[in-house]
Design an enzyme around this catalytic site. Structure first.
Site, PDB file in Angstrom:
ATOM      1  N   MET A 161       0.815  -1.326  -0.070  1.00 15.66           N
ATOM      2  CA  MET A 161      -0.015  -0.142  -0.038  1.00 15.66           C
ATOM      3  C   MET A 161       0.916   1.331   0.078  1.00 15.66           C
ATOM      4  O   MET A 161       0.868   2.050   1.010  1.00 15.66           O
ATOM      5  CB  MET A 161      -0.849   0.125   1.125  1.00 15.66           C
ATOM      6  CG  MET A 161      -1.956  -1.135   1.166  1.00 15.66           C
ATOM      7  SD  MET A 161      -2.628  -1.469   2.888  1.00 15.66           S
ATOM      8  CE  MET A 161      -1.261  -2.206   3.595  1.00 15.66           C
ATOM      9  N   GLN A 181     -11.043   2.793   0.462  1.00 15.80           N
ATOM     10  CA  GLN A 181     -10.739   4.128   0.770  1.00 15.80           C
ATOM     11  C   GLN A 181     -11.546   5.059   0.371  1.00 15.80           C
ATOM     12  O   GLN A 181     -12.377   5.692   1.041  1.00 15.80           O
ATOM     13  CB  GLN A 181      -9.453   4.309   0.665  1.00 15.80           C
ATOM     14  CG  GLN A 181      -8.173   3.612   1.501  1.00 15.80           C
ATOM     15  CD  GLN A 181      -6.838   4.313   1.132  1.00 15.80           C
ATOM     16  OE1 GLN A 181      -6.610   4.775  -0.031  1.00 15.80           O
ATOM     17  NE2 GLN A 181      -6.000   3.935   2.084  1.00 15.80           N
ATOM     18  N   THR A 237       2.313   1.590   5.920  1.00 16.81           N
ATOM     19  CA  THR A 237       1.546   2.612   5.450  1.00 16.81           C
ATOM     20  C   THR A 237       1.172   3.618   6.628  1.00 16.81           C
ATOM     21  O   THR A 237       0.664   2.987   7.461  1.00 16.81           O
ATOM     22  CB  THR A 237       0.102   1.968   4.630  1.00 16.81           C
ATOM     23  OG1 THR A 237      -0.783   3.315   4.285  1.00 16.81           O
ATOM     24  CG2 THR A 237      -0.562   0.969   5.394  1.00 16.81           C
ATOM     25  N   ASN A 238       0.901   4.996   6.337  1.00 12.09           N
ATOM     26  CA  ASN A 238       0.534   5.760   7.383  1.00 12.09           C
ATOM     27  C   ASN A 238      -1.031   5.615   7.337  1.00 12.09           C
ATOM     28  O   ASN A 238      -1.789   5.679   8.383  1.00 12.09           O
ATOM     29  CB  ASN A 238       0.922   7.062   7.051  1.00 12.09           C
ATOM     30  CG  ASN A 238       2.450   7.369   7.504  1.00 12.09           C
ATOM     31  OD1 ASN A 238       2.660   7.768   8.655  1.00 12.09           O
ATOM     32  ND2 ASN A 238       3.498   7.274   6.643  1.00 12.09           N
ATOM     33  N   CYS A 280       3.431   9.987   4.619  1.00 15.35           N
ATOM     34  CA  CYS A 280       2.829   8.997   3.738  1.00 15.35           C
ATOM     35  C   CYS A 280       4.201   8.324   3.201  1.00 15.35           C
ATOM     36  O   CYS A 280       5.217   9.024   2.811  1.00 15.35           O
ATOM     37  CB  CYS A 280       2.133   9.606   2.462  1.00 15.35           C
ATOM     38  SG  CYS A 280       1.857   8.354   1.087  1.00 15.35           S
TER      39      CYS A 280
END
Length: 229
Positions: free
Chosen positions: A10, A52, A83-84, A196
């Site tokens: 991701m 998302q 992933t953030n 990110c």
């Protein structure tokens, strides 16, 4: 050496950076031919991205929680979510597993505090910049968080989803990020979190007069430290 479980994909671009950093850092610590003991669960980012955009966070949580269970069943001693943005569903992963979960916002906040910074800018997807799951986690560590203007948030988010996750690095986008980082500094940010994992493909220390906190590297360092503890 403990086995690191990585939930990646991701995007795979940033997951490749995680894998490289974790192995490089392990070799730095141990020398010789050492590399990291790790297991990677790489999801299809197209599926995650659609969830998302549809706001189907519950389904995304179920999907990633299951990946966490599979990693633990594969012998992972700790879990790293690469992933953030998807830390929005971190609680579901933690609830589904019993091994330690290294929360990226906590790792990053610790690094910011150690640098003596109390007011920090945040760049990331619109979810990371605008929603509580990340900003409030940083604020719980005593940090003041500065996010870009609404117009600049659109730019930051667009570059991530339309360029960086596809492996595209454009000079005009680097210039925009430099400008936005400068704007954050003008509003009181003493440093900037690259919140990110793909942003590190675009900008680095040479692009900013302010200290930058590269979350992928920080997370990788924390994972290796936990593995070797």
């Amino acid at each position: 050496m403990k086995k690191i479980g990585l939930i990646g994909g991701m995007s795979w671009e940033s997951s490749a950076l995680y894998y490289r950093l974790i192995n490089e850092l392990t070799k730095e610590h141990l020398g010789g031919f050492h590399s990291a003991r790790c297991v990677l669960a790489s999801v299809d980012f197209d599926e995650i991205e659609q969830l998302q955009m549809a706001g189907e966070w519950g389904k995304a949580a179920e999907l990633l929680a299951n990946e966490g269970r599979l990693l633990q069943a594969s012998g992972a001693d700790l879990i790293v979510l690469c992933t953030n943005t998807m830390h929005k569903v971190a609680d579901a992963i933690e609830a589904a597993t019993t091994v330690p979960f290294l929360h990226l916002a906590d790792v990053t906040a610790d690094a910011v505090a150690k640098a003596g910074i109390s007011s920090v800018g945040l760049l990331g997807t619109r979810f990371t910049m605008e929603e509580d799951f990340y900003v409030k986690r940083l604020q719980s560590h005593g940090l003041r968080v500065v996010i870009p203007s609404p117009e600049d948030r659109v730019i930051v988010n667009r570059v991530i989803y339309e360029e960086l996750v596809l492996g595209e690095v454009r000079e005009e986008s680097r210039a925009e990020y430099r400008r936005i980082i400068g704007e954050l500094g003008a509003r009181g940010a003493q440093g900037v979190i690259l919140g990110c994992t793909e942003i590190e493909l675009l900008v680095g220390e040479a692009d900013s007069a302010l200290p930058l906190f590269a979350t992928t590297r920080l997370h990788a360092e924390a994972a290796v430290a936990a593995s070797l503890a």
